[in-house]
Write a protein that holds these residues in place. Structure first.
Motif, mmCIF file in Angstrom:
data_model
loop_
_atom_site.group_PDB
_atom_site.id
_atom_site.type_symbol
_atom_site.label_atom_id
_atom_site.label_comp_id
_atom_site.label_asym_id
_atom_site.label_seq_id
_atom_site.Cartn_x
_atom_site.Cartn_y
_atom_site.Cartn_z
ATOM 1 N N ASP A 34 0.836 -1.190 0.000
ATOM 2 C CA ASP A 34 0.000 0.000 0.000
ATOM 3 C C ASP A 34 0.879 1.252 0.000
ATOM 4 O O ASP A 34 1.614 1.492 0.958
ATOM 5 C CB ASP A 34 -0.914 -0.015 1.224
ATOM 6 N N ASP A 35 0.793 2.028 -1.065
ATOM 7 C CA ASP A 35 1.615 3.236 -1.197
ATOM 8 C C ASP A 35 1.306 4.287 -0.135
ATOM 9 O O ASP A 35 2.200 5.043 0.262
ATOM 10 C CB ASP A 35 1.434 3.853 -2.587
ATOM 11 N N VAL A 60 4.870 -2.559 2.616
ATOM 12 C CA VAL A 60 5.737 -2.026 1.558
ATOM 13 C C VAL A 60 4.898 -1.262 0.552
ATOM 14 O O VAL A 60 3.674 -1.399 0.517
ATOM 15 C CB VAL A 60 6.520 -3.143 0.821
ATOM 16 N N ASP A 61 5.581 -0.492 -0.291
ATOM 17 C CA ASP A 61 4.875 0.193 -1.360
ATOM 18 C C ASP A 61 4.841 -0.691 -2.608
ATOM 19 O O ASP A 61 5.513 -1.723 -2.683
ATOM 20 C CB ASP A 61 5.494 1.566 -1.658
ATOM 21 N N CYS A 62 4.047 -0.274 -3.584
ATOM 22 C CA CYS A 62 3.870 -1.064 -4.809
ATOM 23 C C CYS A 62 5.185 -1.273 -5.556
ATOM 24 O O CYS A 62 5.437 -2.361 -6.076
ATOM 25 C CB CYS A 62 2.855 -0.377 -5.731
ATOM 26 N N ALA A 63 6.004 -0.251 -5.589
ATOM 27 C CA ALA A 63 7.251 -0.323 -6.356
ATOM 28 C C ALA A 63 8.238 -1.336 -5.794
ATOM 29 O O ALA A 63 9.063 -1.869 -6.532
ATOM 30 C CB ALA A 63 7.905 1.067 -6.414
ATOM 31 N N GLN A 90 -1.155 -1.483 -9.755
ATOM 32 C CA GLN A 90 0.139 -0.785 -9.729
ATOM 33 C C GLN A 90 1.275 -1.731 -9.360
ATOM 34 O O GLN A 90 2.353 -1.668 -9.960
ATOM 35 C CB GLN A 90 0.096 0.370 -8.723
ATOM 36 N N ALA A 91 1.055 -2.588 -8.386
ATOM 37 C CA ALA A 91 2.109 -3.517 -7.964
ATOM 38 C C ALA A 91 2.439 -4.489 -9.097
ATOM 39 O O ALA A 91 3.607 -4.809 -9.335
ATOM 40 C CB ALA A 91 1.686 -4.276 -6.714
ATOM 41 N N ARG A 92 1.418 -4.932 -9.818
ATOM 42 C CA ARG A 92 1.669 -5.847 -10.940
ATOM 43 C C ARG A 92 2.447 -5.129 -12.035
ATOM 44 O O ARG A 92 3.390 -5.676 -12.613
ATOM 45 C CB ARG A 92 0.380 -6.430 -11.497
ATOM 46 N N ALA A 93 2.080 -3.888 -12.318
ATOM 47 C CA ALA A 93 2.801 -3.103 -13.326
ATOM 48 C C ALA A 93 4.254 -2.863 -12.908
ATOM 49 O O ALA A 93 5.138 -2.736 -13.763
ATOM 50 C CB ALA A 93 2.090 -1.767 -13.564
ATOM 51 N N ALA A 94 4.503 -2.851 -11.595
ATOM 52 C CA ALA A 94 5.855 -2.634 -11.073
ATOM 53 C C ALA A 94 6.649 -3.936 -10.949
ATOM 54 O O ALA A 94 7.759 -3.936 -10.429
ATOM 55 C CB ALA A 94 5.787 -1.933 -9.721
ATOM 56 N N ARG A 128 -9.838 -1.736 -14.014
ATOM 57 C CA ARG A 128 -8.546 -2.289 -13.568
ATOM 58 C C ARG A 128 -8.579 -3.813 -13.579
ATOM 59 O O ARG A 128 -7.609 -4.462 -13.994
ATOM 60 C CB ARG A 128 -8.189 -1.750 -12.185
ATOM 61 N N ILE A 129 -9.682 -4.399 -13.134
ATOM 62 C CA ILE A 129 -9.793 -5.858 -13.122
ATOM 63 C C ILE A 129 -9.811 -6.400 -14.547
ATOM 64 O O ILE A 129 -9.170 -7.414 -14.838
ATOM 65 C CB ILE A 129 -11.033 -6.296 -12.314
ATOM 66 N N CYS A 130 -10.514 -5.716 -15.465
ATOM 67 C CA CYS A 130 -10.508 -6.139 -16.874
ATOM 68 C C CYS A 130 -9.087 -6.126 -17.443
ATOM 69 O O CYS A 130 -8.704 -7.039 -18.177
ATOM 70 C CB CYS A 130 -11.418 -5.239 -17.713
ATOM 71 N N VAL A 131 -8.315 -5.110 -17.091
ATOM 72 C CA VAL A 131 -6.925 -5.030 -17.553
ATOM 73 C C VAL A 131 -6.131 -6.215 -17.007
ATOM 74 O O VAL A 131 -5.380 -6.864 -17.740
ATOM 75 C CB VAL A 131 -6.274 -3.687 -17.151
ATOM 76 N N LEU A 132 -6.281 -6.506 -15.722
ATOM 77 C CA LEU A 132 -5.566 -7.640 -15.122
ATOM 78 C C LEU A 132 -5.968 -8.954 -15.786
ATOM 79 O O LEU A 132 -5.110 -9.784 -16.105
ATOM 80 C CB LEU A 132 -5.817 -7.696 -13.610
ATOM 81 N N ILE A 133 -7.259 -9.138 -16.011
ATOM 82 C CA ILE A 133 -7.733 -10.362 -16.663
ATOM 83 C C ILE A 133 -7.158 -10.473 -18.071
ATOM 84 O O ILE A 133 -6.746 -11.563 -18.496
ATOM 85 C CB ILE A 133 -9.279 -10.411 -16.668
#
Length: 163
Positions: A34-35, A60-63, A90-94, A128-133
């Motif tokens: 959690d940022d 921890v933060d997402c990064a 964000q965490a997945r993108a990082a 966001r969930i559609c993007v993850l899927i």
């Protein structure tokens, strides 16, 4: 990846997580990603102090989530908690490369739609969930392990496309 569960739950560490999920997945560590919380020294300290000899809690933060899991937490059974879908994305993108995400609890918000009795999604959450899927992540919605999940993908796709 050593994590045994990735979960969105805006209550973070609470009874369902400690009494149902931790024993079910055999977690020995909870990683709260959690940022905002990582910048709040008081609440971060309180949350981490909830850990004990058999269960460590780390904020921890997402990064930095991926490097912590692949570094010092390698070999641990980690339950990863996100406060919301934004942090999960964000965490997945990082670099936190999870393939299954559990939606455990998302409080109702402005213009949210009820998916389950515990999960309410906004259009932004649905997107966001559609993007993850679309990236291959399987998403379920269960408060506790015994719950049956609705078709989260169909629900989010419909909500994301609604005007």
């Amino acid at each position: 990846m050593p994590a045994v569960l990735y979960r969105v739950d805006n209550r973070l560490v609470h009874g369902q997580v400690l009494e149902a999920w931790v024993p079910r997945v055999g977690a020995d560590t909870i990683l709260v990603v959690d940022d905002n919380l990582v910048k709040d020294d008081f609440h971060k300290t309180v949350l981490e102090a909830m850990g004990h000899s058999r269960l460590k809690i780390i904020v921890v933060d997402c990064a930095n989530a991926a490097s912590r899991i692949n570094g010092e937490l390698s070999g641990k059974k980690v339950l990863v908690l996100f406060h919301d879908t934004k942090q999960a994305k964000q965490a997945r993108a990082a670099g936190l490369d999870y393939m299954v995400l559990n939606l455990g609890n998302i409080h109702p918000g402005r213009q949210s739609t009820k998916l389950t009795s515990n999960v309410n999604l906004s259009k932004a959450d649905a997107h966001r969930i559609c993007v993850l899927i679309s990236k291959g992540v399987k998403v379920d919605a269960r408060a506790v392990p015994a719950d049956k999940s609705p078709d989260v993908g169909r629900f989010c796709h419909a909500l994301d496309k609604a005007h």
